[in-house]
Design a protein around this motif. Sequence first.
Motif, PDB file in Angstrom:
ATOM      1  N   ASP A  40       7.636  12.279   1.903  1.00 31.16           N
ATOM      2  CA  ASP A  40       6.797  12.678   2.395  1.00 31.16           C
ATOM      3  C   ASP A  40       5.962  11.344   2.531  1.00 31.16           C
ATOM      4  N   ALA A  41       6.247  10.254   1.342  1.00 32.16           N
ATOM      5  CA  ALA A  41       5.411   9.023   1.038  1.00 32.16           C
ATOM      6  C   ALA A  41       6.828   8.503  -0.105  1.00 32.16           C
ATOM      7  N   PHE A  42       6.271   7.294   0.398  1.00 27.87           N
ATOM      8  CA  PHE A  42       6.847   6.316  -0.695  1.00 27.87           C
ATOM      9  C   PHE A  42       5.609   5.234  -1.004  1.00 27.87           C
ATOM     10  N   TYR A  43       5.470   4.748  -2.448  1.00 25.42           N
ATOM     11  CA  TYR A  43       4.833   3.795  -2.341  1.00 25.42           C
ATOM     12  C   TYR A  43       5.430   2.367  -3.398  1.00 25.42           C
ATOM     13  N   LEU A  44       4.785   0.898  -3.037  1.00 24.43           N
ATOM     14  CA  LEU A  44       5.366   0.708  -3.899  1.00 24.43           C
ATOM     15  C   LEU A  44       4.274   0.535  -5.342  1.00 24.43           C
ATOM     16  N   THR A  45       4.793   0.677  -6.357  1.00 20.24           N
ATOM     17  CA  THR A  45       3.375   0.420  -7.299  1.00 20.24           C
ATOM     18  C   THR A  45       2.944  -0.637  -8.405  1.00 20.24           C
ATOM     19  N   MET A  46       2.336  -0.789  -9.169  1.00 23.99           N
ATOM     20  CA  MET A  46       2.322  -2.129 -10.461  1.00 23.99           C
ATOM     21  C   MET A  46       2.143  -1.179 -11.382  1.00 23.99           C
ATOM     22  N   GLY A  47       2.198  -1.595 -12.515  1.00 19.99           N
ATOM     23  CA  GLY A  47       1.633  -0.952 -13.846  1.00 19.99           C
ATOM     24  C   GLY A  47       3.584  -0.229 -14.462  1.00 19.99           C
ATOM     25  N   ARG A  48       3.932   0.441 -15.066  1.00 14.73           N
ATOM     26  CA  ARG A  48       4.909   1.489 -15.776  1.00 14.73           C
ATOM     27  C   ARG A  48       6.213   1.605 -14.640  1.00 14.73           C
ATOM     28  N   TYR A  49       5.473   2.080 -13.494  1.00 13.12           N
ATOM     29  CA  TYR A  49       7.051   2.441 -12.737  1.00 13.12           C
ATOM     30  C   TYR A  49       6.449   1.567 -11.279  1.00 13.12           C
ATOM     31  N   ASP A  50       7.985   0.696 -10.856  1.00 11.42           N
ATOM     32  CA  ASP A  50       7.851   0.166  -9.776  1.00 11.42           C
ATOM     33  C   ASP A  50       7.218   0.643  -8.223  1.00 11.42           C
ATOM     34  N   ALA A  51       7.620   2.156  -8.131  1.00 14.86           N
ATOM     35  CA  ALA A  51       7.802   2.482  -6.794  1.00 14.86           C
ATOM     36  C   ALA A  51       7.423   4.560  -7.272  1.00 14.86           C
ATOM     37  N   VAL A  52       6.692   5.358  -6.299  1.00 14.71           N
ATOM     38  CA  VAL A  52       7.016   6.672  -6.275  1.00 14.71           C
ATOM     39  C   VAL A  52       7.234   7.238  -5.353  1.00 14.71           C
ATOM     40  N   VAL A  53       8.165   8.270  -5.808  1.00 13.40           N
ATOM     41  CA  VAL A  53       8.524   8.987  -4.297  1.00 13.40           C
ATOM     42  C   VAL A  53       7.166  10.345  -4.243  1.00 13.40           C
ATOM     43  N   VAL A  54       6.932  10.854  -3.230  1.00 14.43           N
ATOM     44  CA  VAL A  54       6.816  12.138  -2.917  1.00 14.43           C
ATOM     45  C   VAL A  54       7.429  12.478  -1.959  1.00 14.43           C
ATOM     46  N   SER A  55       8.388  13.906  -2.331  1.00 18.53           N
ATOM     47  CA  SER A  55       8.991  14.824  -1.155  1.00 18.53           C
ATOM     48  C   SER A  55       9.025  15.736  -1.081  1.00 18.53           C
ATOM     49  N   GLU A  56       9.724  16.723  -0.510  1.00 18.71           N
ATOM     50  CA  GLU A  56       9.856  18.178  -0.792  1.00 18.71           C
ATOM     51  C   GLU A  56      11.068  18.052  -0.632  1.00 18.71           C
ATOM     52  N   PHE A  57      11.532  19.246  -1.193  1.00 18.83           N
ATOM     53  CA  PHE A  57      13.180  20.044  -1.644  1.00 18.83           C
ATOM     54  C   PHE A  57      12.959  21.341  -1.529  1.00 18.83           C
ATOM     55  N   PRO A  58      14.383  22.282  -0.732  1.00 19.80           N
ATOM     56  CA  PRO A  58      14.291  23.861  -0.582  1.00 19.80           C
ATOM     57  C   PRO A  58      14.017  23.897  -1.813  1.00 19.80           C
ATOM     58  N   ASP A  59      14.676  23.411  -3.101  1.00 25.50           N
ATOM     59  CA  ASP A  59      14.825  24.137  -4.890  1.00 25.50           C
ATOM     60  C   ASP A  59      15.160  22.998  -5.086  1.00 25.50           C
ATOM     61  N   ASP A  60      15.168  23.248  -7.139  1.00 21.73           N
ATOM     62  CA  ASP A  60      15.292  22.218  -8.046  1.00 21.73           C
ATOM     63  C   ASP A  60      16.603  21.907  -7.586  1.00 21.73           C
ATOM     64  N   GLU A  61      18.169  22.586  -7.464  1.00 26.55           N
ATOM     65  CA  GLU A  61      18.888  21.950  -7.224  1.00 26.55           C
ATOM     66  C   GLU A  61      19.689  20.769  -5.795  1.00 26.55           C
ATOM     67  N   SER A  62      18.653  21.417  -5.084  1.00 28.22           N
ATOM     68  CA  SER A  62      18.856  20.447  -4.151  1.00 28.22           C
ATOM     69  C   SER A  62      18.452  19.305  -4.152  1.00 28.22           C
ATOM     70  N   ILE A  63      17.193  18.730  -4.907  1.00 25.99           N
ATOM     71  CA  ILE A  63      16.425  17.473  -5.077  1.00 25.99           C
ATOM     72  C   ILE A  63      17.329  16.898  -6.149  1.00 25.99           C
ATOM     73  N   ALA A  64      18.232  18.113  -7.470  1.00 27.37           N
ATOM     74  CA  ALA A  64      19.175  16.998  -8.237  1.00 27.37           C
ATOM     75  C   ALA A  64      20.325  17.025  -7.550  1.00 27.37           C
ATOM     76  N   GLN A  65      21.134  17.398  -7.007  1.00 32.83           N
ATOM     77  CA  GLN A  65      22.362  16.744  -5.851  1.00 32.83           C
ATOM     78  C   GLN A  65      21.656  15.659  -4.817  1.00 32.83           C
TER      79      GLN A  65
END
Length: 98
Positions: A40-65
Amino acid sequence: MPTYIQLVNFREEGTENIEEGPERLDAAKEVMRSFGGEMDAFYLTMGRYDAVVVSEFPDDESIAQGTLTYLQEGTVETETLRAFTEDEYRDLVEAASG
């Protein structure tokens, strides 16, 4: 579909060839789609993390895979958070309160 937030850090392999980053991002989107997800979104960030990704998946198993698939490239490391919308939050609080 459940929402997930991934906190991303570039590894040395990812920063050495950062000019390939946009193509790697496109490839990650394709991997997500192959497991039923959508970025849904990708952000290049400053600070502790280089980027943040917001996404949707059917379930935990799908995003893990999907995550395990693109982590094999070795260019990023991630921390994945399951995110709940405000409505989901309110439902959870109501259910917990009985």
